[in-house]
Design an enzyme around this catalytic site. Structure first.
Site, PDB file in Angstrom:
ATOM      1  N   LYS A 113       0.829  -1.215   0.000  1.00 43.82           N
ATOM      2  CA  LYS A 113       0.000   0.000   0.000  1.00 43.82           C
ATOM      3  C   LYS A 113       0.855   1.254   0.000  1.00 43.82           C
ATOM      4  O   LYS A 113       0.468   2.262  -0.577  1.00 43.82           O
ATOM      5  CB  LYS A 113      -0.943   0.012   1.204  1.00 43.82           C
ATOM      6  CG  LYS A 113      -2.092  -0.947   1.047  1.00 43.82           C
ATOM      7  CD  LYS A 113      -3.214  -0.577   1.991  1.00 43.82           C
ATOM      8  CE  LYS A 113      -4.364  -1.559   1.875  1.00 43.82           C
ATOM      9  NZ  LYS A 113      -5.299  -1.443   2.984  1.00 43.82           N
ATOM     10  N   LYS A 193      -6.347 -12.645  -7.939  1.00 36.79           N
ATOM     11  CA  LYS A 193      -7.530 -12.704  -7.078  1.00 36.79           C
ATOM     12  C   LYS A 193      -8.639 -11.777  -7.537  1.00 36.79           C
ATOM     13  O   LYS A 193      -8.357 -10.673  -8.000  1.00 36.79           O
ATOM     14  CB  LYS A 193      -7.131 -12.262  -5.656  1.00 36.79           C
ATOM     15  CG  LYS A 193      -7.089 -13.389  -4.672  1.00 36.79           C
ATOM     16  CD  LYS A 193      -6.559 -12.927  -3.336  1.00 36.79           C
ATOM     17  CE  LYS A 193      -7.625 -12.355  -2.442  1.00 36.79           C
ATOM     18  NZ  LYS A 193      -7.175 -12.249  -1.032  1.00 36.79           N
ATOM     19  N   LYS A 196     -11.947  -5.897  -5.414  1.00 40.97           N
ATOM     20  CA  LYS A 196     -12.835  -4.730  -5.490  1.00 40.97           C
ATOM     21  C   LYS A 196     -12.292  -3.654  -6.408  1.00 40.97           C
ATOM     22  O   LYS A 196     -13.030  -2.825  -6.907  1.00 40.97           O
ATOM     23  CB  LYS A 196     -12.945  -4.080  -4.097  1.00 40.97           C
ATOM     24  CG  LYS A 196     -13.775  -4.836  -3.099  1.00 40.97           C
ATOM     25  CD  LYS A 196     -13.567  -4.198  -1.725  1.00 40.97           C
ATOM     26  CE  LYS A 196     -14.390  -4.877  -0.650  1.00 40.97           C
ATOM     27  NZ  LYS A 196     -13.933  -4.512   0.692  1.00 40.97           N
TER      28      LYS A 196
HETATM   29  P1  AMP Z   1     -11.031  -6.813   0.686  1.00 40.43           P
HETATM   30  O1  AMP Z   1     -12.098  -6.921  -0.336  1.00 40.43           O
HETATM   31  O2  AMP Z   1      -9.689  -6.840   0.080  1.00 40.43           O
HETATM   32  O3  AMP Z   1     -11.247  -5.712   1.682  1.00 40.43           O
HETATM   33  O4  AMP Z   1     -11.085  -8.179   1.494  1.00 40.43           O
HETATM   34  C1  AMP Z   1     -11.817  -8.412   2.651  1.00 40.43           C
HETATM   35  C2  AMP Z   1     -11.751  -9.904   2.946  1.00 40.43           C
HETATM   36  O5  AMP Z   1     -12.530 -10.618   1.969  1.00 40.43           O
HETATM   37  C3  AMP Z   1     -10.346 -10.511   2.851  1.00 40.43           C
HETATM   38  O6  AMP Z   1      -9.644 -10.465   4.067  1.00 40.43           O
HETATM   39  C4  AMP Z   1     -10.641 -11.950   2.452  1.00 40.43           C
HETATM   40  O7  AMP Z   1     -10.952 -12.706   3.593  1.00 40.43           O
HETATM   41  C5  AMP Z   1     -11.890 -11.818   1.608  1.00 40.43           C
HETATM   42  N1  AMP Z   1     -11.590 -11.779   0.156  1.00 40.43           N
HETATM   43  C6  AMP Z   1     -11.396 -10.686  -0.630  1.00 40.43           C
HETATM   44  N2  AMP Z   1     -11.187 -11.024  -1.898  1.00 40.43           N
HETATM   45  C7  AMP Z   1     -11.223 -12.376  -1.937  1.00 40.43           C
HETATM   46  C8  AMP Z   1     -11.070 -13.339  -2.976  1.00 40.43           C
HETATM   47  N3  AMP Z   1     -10.859 -12.999  -4.235  1.00 40.43           N
HETATM   48  N4  AMP Z   1     -11.172 -14.650  -2.637  1.00 40.43           N
HETATM   49  C9  AMP Z   1     -11.415 -15.020  -1.371  1.00 40.43           C
HETATM   50  N5  AMP Z   1     -11.573 -14.174  -0.353  1.00 40.43           N
HETATM   51  C10 AMP Z   1     -11.477 -12.859  -0.623  1.00 40.43           C
END
Ligand code: AMP
Ligand code: TRP
Length: 324
Positions: A113, A193, A196
């Site tokens: 980041k 992955k 968002k």
């Molecule tokens: P974020 O969207 O990066 O804030 O992620 C929040 C949480 O969602 C992460 O700590 C993961 O546990 C889960 N997560 C986000 N993206 C994925 C993905 N592509 N596959 C599985 N889990 C995800």
């Protein structure tokens, strides 16, 4: 119900998607049967990168609403905005005096980041605030994906240091790793992955309509070849769809691969799209049907209970450290 506690948090950044559902929310929901569950929209964490205030209000509210829509039950669990319980920030300060700078600078998420958005002190101390989130409620377990393993190690380390220096106040929390679907991959690039921050067609958002879901899955990047097989090396696109298919149908991947082996990619994708649309539909409906007042009511009554629990922990921390 046991009095064992779990805590988890998510930042209000971007639209929640299938990766969040499979990798995080589904565990949040199922943990409620076993633990007293405490969930947070971690808005203070999200401030480590720039946010436009008017959009930030929306993002916090929409994430709270989505967490309720996926099945977090305010009758059994707590869900509140991190910033509504000032004890998180207060404990974070105390823990920061025990955290080694070298340790914080080695955190992968800090390095990533700060490359992108420039360094600020909040990005560096981010994992200390995360430790405070977890320790303020003396929780026993934290359901998080692999990406958070380092932060949980730091939390355990800070709890041990605190206990060693000031006496036993904190239990040492365990990490609970999700069993299935730990990584949902992008629909347009199955080697990275689902995220968002990528283009909308790379992911299924939980508010997508059936039409959007079908279109996105039909145009998902698949592999050269025509046989449906679970093979991450040779067929990452198909393997990703098989994992998603298995999540929504509750059927083993091997069964699905056998059934669709020779069906052709087109037929396979239609079946996956239907399963996803059937699974996401009720979440979207619940989300759209929920009033803003209902969400606000849950957030404020949960925060009140969380403040009272956190008062108890801070009383122990104050008396252990001499801040009385
Ligand atoms: P974020 O969207 O990066 O804030 O992620 C929040 C949480 O969602 C992460 O700590 C993961 O546990 C889960 N997560 C986000 N993206 C994925 C993905 N592509 N596959 C599985 N889990 C995800
Ligand atoms: N850092 C976590 C993430 O980016 C969010 C988070 C903040 C969290 N505090 C937490 C997760 C406490 C678990 C426990 O996903």
């Amino acid at each position: 119900m046991t009095n064992k506690r779990v805590f988890s948090g998510m930042q209000p950044t971007g639209e929640p998607h299938l990766g969040n559902l499979i990798g995080a929310f589904s565990n949040w929901v199922s943990m409620q049967d076993e633990y007293f569950s405490i969930y947070c929209v971690v808005d203070l964490h999200a401030m480590t990168v720039p946010n436009e205030p008017a959009q930030f209000v929306e993002a916090r509210h929409n994430l709270a609403k989505m967490i309720l829509a996926v099945g977090v039950d305010p009758g059994r669990s707590l869900l509140y905005y991190q910033s509504a319980v000032h004890h998180h920030a207060e404990l974070s300060w105390i823990l920061s005096t025990l955290a080694g700078l070298g340790h914080l600078e080695r955190m992968t998420q800090f390095k990533e980041k700060s490359d992108k958005s420039g360094q600020n002190l909040g990005l560096l101390s981010y994992p200390v605030l995360q430790a405070a989130d977890i320790l303020i409620h003396k929780v026993h377990a934290v359901p998080v994906g692999d990406d958070q393993a380092q932060h949980l190690e730091l939390t355990r380390d800070l709890a041990e240091r605190f206990n060693h220096r000031f006496g036993e106040v904190f239990p040492i929390p365990e990490r609970i790793t999700p069993e299935i679907g730990a990584r949902v991959m992008s629909l347009t690039d199955p080697t990275s992955k689902m995220s968002k921050t990528d283009a909308p067609k790379s992911r299924i958002d939980l508010i997508d309509t059936t039409d959007q879901i079908v279109k996105k899955i039909k145009s998902a990047v698949t592999d050269t070849g025509s046989v449906v097989a679970y093979d991450w090396e040779g067929q990452p696109g198909i393997s990703n769809l098989l994992e998603i298919f298995s999540y929504f149908t509750g059927r083993p991947i091997a069964d699905l691969a056998a059934e669709y082996e020779t069906a052709g990619y087109g037929t396979f994708k239609v079946a996956v799209a239907e399963a996803v649309a059937d699974g996401v539909g009720p979440i979207r409906e619940a989300y759209l049907g929920m009033s803003d007042e209902e969400v606000a009511g849950v957030m404020s009554s949960s925060a009140e209970r969380a403040r009272s629990m956190a008062d108890d922990t801070m009383a122990d921390v104050r008396s252990a450290t001499g801040l009385t």
